[in-house]
Motif scaffolding. Structure first.
Motif, mmCIF file in Angstrom:
data_model
loop_
_atom_site.group_PDB
_atom_site.id
_atom_site.type_symbol
_atom_site.label_atom_id
_atom_site.label_comp_id
_atom_site.label_asym_id
_atom_site.label_seq_id
_atom_site.Cartn_x
_atom_site.Cartn_y
_atom_site.Cartn_z
ATOM 1 N N CYS A 6 -11.717 -23.349 -27.328
ATOM 2 C CA CYS A 6 -11.301 -23.472 -28.728
ATOM 3 C C CYS A 6 -11.836 -22.359 -29.622
ATOM 4 O O CYS A 6 -11.598 -22.390 -30.833
ATOM 5 N N HIS A 7 -12.531 -21.363 -29.057
ATOM 6 C CA HIS A 7 -13.163 -20.369 -29.935
ATOM 7 C C HIS A 7 -13.173 -18.995 -29.257
ATOM 8 O O HIS A 7 -14.119 -18.653 -28.536
ATOM 9 N N CYS A 8 -12.118 -18.223 -29.482
ATOM 10 C CA CYS A 8 -11.995 -16.890 -28.878
ATOM 11 C C CYS A 8 -11.563 -15.881 -29.931
ATOM 12 O O CYS A 8 -10.602 -16.120 -30.675
ATOM 13 N N HIS A 9 -12.243 -14.750 -29.976
ATOM 14 C CA HIS A 9 -11.861 -13.643 -30.845
ATOM 15 C C HIS A 9 -11.126 -12.598 -30.015
ATOM 16 O O HIS A 9 -11.583 -12.253 -28.917
ATOM 17 N N CYS A 192 -14.932 -33.839 -39.078
ATOM 18 C CA CYS A 192 -15.687 -32.613 -38.816
ATOM 19 C C CYS A 192 -16.038 -32.539 -37.335
ATOM 20 O O CYS A 192 -16.939 -33.226 -36.864
ATOM 21 N N PHE A 193 -15.292 -31.726 -36.609
ATOM 22 C CA PHE A 193 -15.615 -31.437 -35.226
ATOM 23 C C PHE A 193 -16.702 -30.363 -35.190
ATOM 24 O O PHE A 193 -16.960 -29.684 -36.177
ATOM 25 N N VAL A 194 -17.314 -30.190 -34.041
ATOM 26 C CA VAL A 194 -18.200 -29.051 -33.797
ATOM 27 C C VAL A 194 -17.814 -28.466 -32.445
ATOM 28 O O VAL A 194 -17.226 -29.145 -31.601
ATOM 29 N N ASP A 195 -18.112 -27.176 -32.242
ATOM 30 C CA ASP A 195 -17.936 -26.614 -30.911
ATOM 31 C C ASP A 195 -19.273 -26.075 -30.401
ATOM 32 O O ASP A 195 -20.220 -25.905 -31.165
ATOM 33 N N VAL A 196 -19.312 -25.816 -29.093
ATOM 34 C CA VAL A 196 -20.571 -25.436 -28.453
ATOM 35 C C VAL A 196 -20.723 -23.924 -28.313
ATOM 36 O O VAL A 196 -21.686 -23.453 -27.703
ATOM 37 N N SER A 197 -19.811 -23.160 -28.905
ATOM 38 C CA SER A 197 -19.817 -21.715 -28.693
ATOM 39 C C SER A 197 -21.094 -21.070 -29.238
ATOM 40 O O SER A 197 -21.640 -21.486 -30.254
ATOM 41 N N SER A 198 -21.557 -20.045 -28.520
ATOM 42 C CA SER A 198 -22.752 -19.276 -28.894
ATOM 43 C C SER A 198 -23.961 -20.165 -29.174
ATOM 44 O O SER A 198 -24.764 -19.878 -30.056
ATOM 45 N N SER A 199 -24.073 -21.235 -28.419
ATOM 46 C CA SER A 199 -25.167 -22.180 -28.635
ATOM 47 C C SER A 199 -26.002 -22.449 -27.396
ATOM 48 O O SER A 199 -27.223 -22.565 -27.478
ATOM 49 N N VAL A 220 -16.979 -33.166 -30.209
ATOM 50 C CA VAL A 220 -17.460 -31.884 -29.680
ATOM 51 C C VAL A 220 -16.368 -31.214 -28.858
ATOM 52 O O VAL A 220 -15.680 -31.877 -28.072
ATOM 53 N N MET A 221 -16.221 -29.895 -29.022
ATOM 54 C CA MET A 221 -15.232 -29.133 -28.261
ATOM 55 C C MET A 221 -15.901 -27.975 -27.530
ATOM 56 O O MET A 221 -16.850 -27.372 -28.039
ATOM 57 N N LEU A 252 -13.659 -30.997 -23.132
ATOM 58 C CA LEU A 252 -12.985 -29.836 -22.564
ATOM 59 C C LEU A 252 -11.506 -29.762 -22.911
ATOM 60 O O LEU A 252 -10.914 -28.677 -22.810
ATOM 61 N N TRP A 253 -10.921 -30.870 -23.345
ATOM 62 C CA TRP A 253 -9.474 -30.843 -23.540
ATOM 63 C C TRP A 253 -9.003 -31.751 -24.686
ATOM 64 O O TRP A 253 -8.385 -31.295 -25.648
#
Length: 262
Positions: A6-9, A192-199, A220-221, A252-253
């Motif tokens: 869910c989080h790509c640049h 308010c979702f959160v994601d685990v990127s860069s964590s 969580v995503m 994951l999905w």
């Protein structure tokens, strides 16, 4: 098990190398030749169960917005695995027109980064964006938290959610990059979702699992923050952390689908 990152640049080929280096310098991380292109993202995920990607980029000036949104839309047209989010800027003159253009090109949400855009998350200039996003049911991925700045402090996100109770937001990086406990303290809203990127690199996997369950795995995503981190390695680390199959299916999905309104 299917996976959405869910989080790509992603960046255009001609500027990707410079953009990646700029990101590394901002986060004080030495980048090891990572590519930030659409092709690079897909190649990095070959042989993995990652089937879809939410892709975006950030405008640090108002005059960059249209070209970035056009690039993201073109990338999504070329790669059906991509779901694109538009960028906006606090100084964009005609927010309604830009959102209309981006939506007409098939972009499904909004990405904002208060720290690199140098704007408080609850700045009055952003309120019209939130108002339109809430009305159009456009989810927002919001960079949240940085010990060096106050622009994206989770208490500001709390204020925004109070003003726009139906706004759907991903408070990225566990709701407070580098100030993770403060994210958990402030961000209790169901939308308010959160994601685990860069964590995970900073938290360690034991604390990652505890934080996911403290938020509730239904909020969580999974996200990699490509090209900061490699999606395959991040997924392997996350999938082997000790979650149940039911928890992984959500994170994951299914949560990403719900975040996108699917």
């Amino acid at each position: 098990m299917k996976v959405i990152d869910c989080h790509c640049h992603i960046y255009p080929e001609k500027i990707a190398s410079r953009a990646v280096q700029n990101v590394g310098e901002f986060y004080l991380r030495e980048m090891q030749g990572e590519t930030g292109t659409a092709t690079g993202l897909l190649e990095a995920c070959e042989g993995t169960p990652i089937e879809r990607f939410i892709v975006h980029s950030v405008a640090t000036r108002a005059d960059q917005v249209r070209s970035i949104n056009g690039f993201i839309a073109d990338a999504c047209d070329a790669h059906p695995q991509f779901t694109g989010f538009m960028t906006l800027h606090q100084d964009t003159e005609n927010i309604e027109e830009e959102i209309g253009y981006a939506c007409s090109r098939g972009l499904r949400g909004i990405k904002l980064h208060p720290d690199t855009q140098r704007v408080n998350m609850d700045d009055p200039r952003l309120l019209r964006i939130y108002e339109i996003a809430e009305a159009r049911r456009l989810p927002i991925i919001m960079h949240t938290g940085d010990y060096r700045y106050d622009f994206s402090h989770p208490r500001r996100m709390k204020r925004v959610l109070g003003m726009f109770p139906n706004l759907v937001v991903d408070a990225a990086h566990f709701g407070g990059w580098s100030i993770f406990d403060l994210g958990l303290e402030y961000l209790e809203d169901a939308n308010c979702f959160v994601d685990v990127s860069s964590s995970m690199e900073f938290l360690g996997m034991r604390r990652t699992v505890k934080l996911c369950r403290a938020y509730g795995c239904e909020r969580v995503m999974f996200g990699s923050d490509f090209p900061m981190w490699q999606p395959a390695k991040e997924l392997e680390r996350f999938a082997n952390a000790g979650f149940t199959d039911a928890e992984l299916e959500l994170m994951l999905w299914k949560n990403a689908q719900r975040f996108l309104g699917e």
